[in-house]
Design a protein around this motif. Structure first.
Motif, PDB file in Angstrom:
ATOM      1  N   SER A 129      63.738  46.640  85.892  1.00  0.00           N
ATOM      2  CA  SER A 129      62.250  46.567  85.691  1.00  0.00           C
ATOM      3  C   SER A 129      60.803  46.287  86.341  1.00  0.00           C
ATOM      4  CB  SER A 129      61.335  46.325  84.086  1.00  0.00           C
ATOM      5  OG  SER A 129      61.838  45.017  84.138  1.00  0.00           O
ATOM      6  N   GLU A 130      62.046  44.543  87.275  1.00  0.00           N
ATOM      7  CA  GLU A 130      60.722  43.485  88.123  1.00  0.00           C
ATOM      8  C   GLU A 130      60.827  44.811  89.696  1.00  0.00           C
ATOM      9  OE1 GLU A 130      63.479  40.630  89.243  1.00  0.00           O
ATOM     10  OE2 GLU A 130      65.690  41.719  89.050  1.00  0.00           O
ATOM     11  N   PRO A 131      59.545  44.309  89.936  1.00  0.00           N
ATOM     12  CA  PRO A 131      59.549  44.882  91.479  1.00  0.00           C
ATOM     13  C   PRO A 131      60.632  44.889  92.500  1.00  0.00           C
ATOM     14  CG  PRO A 131      57.513  43.765  90.888  1.00  0.00           C
ATOM     15  CD  PRO A 131      59.002  43.376  89.349  1.00  0.00           C
ATOM     16  N   ARG A 132      61.320  45.483  93.421  1.00  0.00           N
ATOM     17  CA  ARG A 132      62.200  45.780  94.495  1.00  0.00           C
ATOM     18  C   ARG A 132      61.000  44.961  95.547  1.00  0.00           C
ATOM     19  NH1 ARG A 132      66.497  45.411  91.709  1.00  0.00           N
ATOM     20  NH2 ARG A 132      67.571  46.290  93.523  1.00  0.00           N
ATOM     21  N   GLY A 133      60.941  44.947  95.819  1.00  0.00           N
ATOM     22  CA  GLY A 133      59.477  44.574  97.490  1.00  0.00           C
ATOM     23  C   GLY A 133      57.837  44.462  96.614  1.00  0.00           C
TER      24      GLY A 133
END
Length: 434
Positions: A129-133
């Motif tokens: 779920s965390e942003p990839r960039g």
């Protein structure tokens, strides 16, 4: 006068009905909505913490195109200890192998409905779920907050608040470490299959990245491409939902130790143990090419070795790195840092301090089982490849000389394979399984 009498009778009747309905509603809901919610939250918190071993969590992230992942969770007064089948590496070189325990926090809260929220960072669970960039703030588009859908003492069904990701939790009857090891062992035994037999009819299938894919012919003779996510269990495989093929429906499959087949528990469905060629094309391992840069030799034809020697020299002069490994097979960076399940990969050592993974996605497909002919086709750049584009001539060379025939040292459990181009038999390279 009659109209007035009818009107008065109508009002009296309406009032009687209203009072009856209110009375019935009061009987049905003898507590306020807030009281009922508080009771539900208290109950759910108690159930989560009730089992000393904790829970198995079967989680299907994203749009299910990545399959399902097994987690375990031990809940205790707002703290949760998690393990996962994921193996993760950080950019700084830190490693969290499968089964590593990571502790974070959770809450059971009211937000229109009862929610289970993992709202402090957990390396394992928030990976999806965390942003990839900065340009990819949704990451793998997965949830970390879940609505309670079904709750019993030993099974909980949850649905993601934002993306609708499904998660089913069941109570553990053994330690988390023991359960997770069985799941990992099954992944090794249940190597990807390329054939499915349903009611006596054989289908060619692909099992890449925990996604069962095949093509079915419909009644009107049109073709339908089917993709079904699955998850590994201690004794086999579970599909995301029941699947009907050739009029036969199945969902749960178990591994048969006697034959190596994977069979449905209640239907005439099996996935036979793969041939040597199927094992190679659906490998869960890396198959390495050996080389000696100082001598300018390797287990490959001279032109391919020259291409690699040139890339090696460029890497050393521009990146201050040396290639220490070169392989084809399962991508060691998938799914943590790469979306390509299979690849041609390199390990590049920077000053003896850091080893970088480099990959270019590859698809390995069987053309003809009898003659052991396969296709090798590059798909897309993978992890860190943008910094190593001087490897392009190698990718182009391998692609240009596909298909290849494969010669194994053992047709049951091969450990070495020699690939010879059918386009030019002077083009070849040998691989060793690790």
């Amino acid at each position: 006068m009659m109209k007035k009498i009818y009107y008065i009778l109508f009002l009296l009747l309406a009032g009687f009905c209203f009072n009856s309905c209110v009375s019935e509603e009061e009987d049905l809901f003898d507590k306020s909505a807030a009281e009922r919610m508080n009771e539900a939250l208290t109950k759910y918190k108690a159930i989560l913490q009730d089992d000393p071993q904790g829970w198995v969590m079967e989680f299907y992230p994203s749009d299910r195109s990545m399959g399902g992942y097994t987690y375990t969770a031990k809940f205790d007064n707002g703290k949760v200890d998690m393990t996962s089948e994921l193996s993760l590496n950080s950019s700084s070189g830190d490693k969290w192998p499968a089964g590593t325990v990571v502790t974070s926090y959770y809450r059971v809260i009211s937000e229109q409905s009862a929610l289970l929220t993992f709202d402090t960072y957990n390396l394992l669970f928030h990976f999806f779920s965390e942003p990839r960039g900065s340009s990819d703030v949704d990451g793998y588009a997965s949830d970390y907050e879940f609505v309670f859908m079904e709750v019993s003492e030993d099974r909980i069904v949850l649905k993601g608040k934002k993306y609708g990701n499904k998660m089913v939790m069941t109570k553990l009857t053994e330690s988390a470490g023991s359960y997770m090891q069985k799941v990992l062992d099954m992944q090794e035994k249940a190597v990807p299959r390329m054939k499915m037999v349903v009611g006596g009819k054989e289908y060619t299938v692909s099992m890449v990245g925990k996604l069962l894919s095949y093509t079915d012919m419909k009644e009107d003779s049109s073709l339908e491409n089917i993709d079904m996510a699955y998850i590994y269990t201690p004794d086999g495989i579970n599909l995301y939902e029941p699947l009907t093929v050739n009029g036969i429906t199945f969902q749960r499959l178990v591994y048969d130790d006697a034959t190596g087949a994977i069979k449905a528990t209640d239907a005439d469905v099996s996935f036979p143990y793969p041939t040597a060629l199927e094992q190679f094309c659906g490998t869960t391992s890396q198959w390495y090419l050996s080389f000696d840069i100082a001598a300018g030799t390797g287990d490959m034809d001279k032109e391919l070795m020259d291409l690699f020697s040139n890339a090696y020299a460029i890497n050393k002069s521009t990146q201050y790195e040396e290639f220490i490994g070169w392989y084809i097979g399962a991508n060691s960076a998938y799914p943590g840092n790469d979306t390509n399940p299979y690849c041609m990969g390199w390990e590049s050592n920077w000053l003896g301090l850091q080893v970088w993974d480099v990959a270019y996605g590859y698809k390995m497909s069987i053309i003809d089982e009898a003659s052991k002919k396969i296709s090798l086709q590059s798909t897309a750049p993978g992890i860190n490849y943008d910094f190593y584009v001087f490897l392009d001539p190698i990718i182009e060379y391998v692609d240009a000389h596909s298909p290849y025939t494969v010669e194994f040292d053992d047709d049951q459990t091969p450990t070495t394979a020699k690939l010879v181009s059918t386009v030019d038999n002077k083009v070849w390279f040998s691989l060793t399984k690790q």
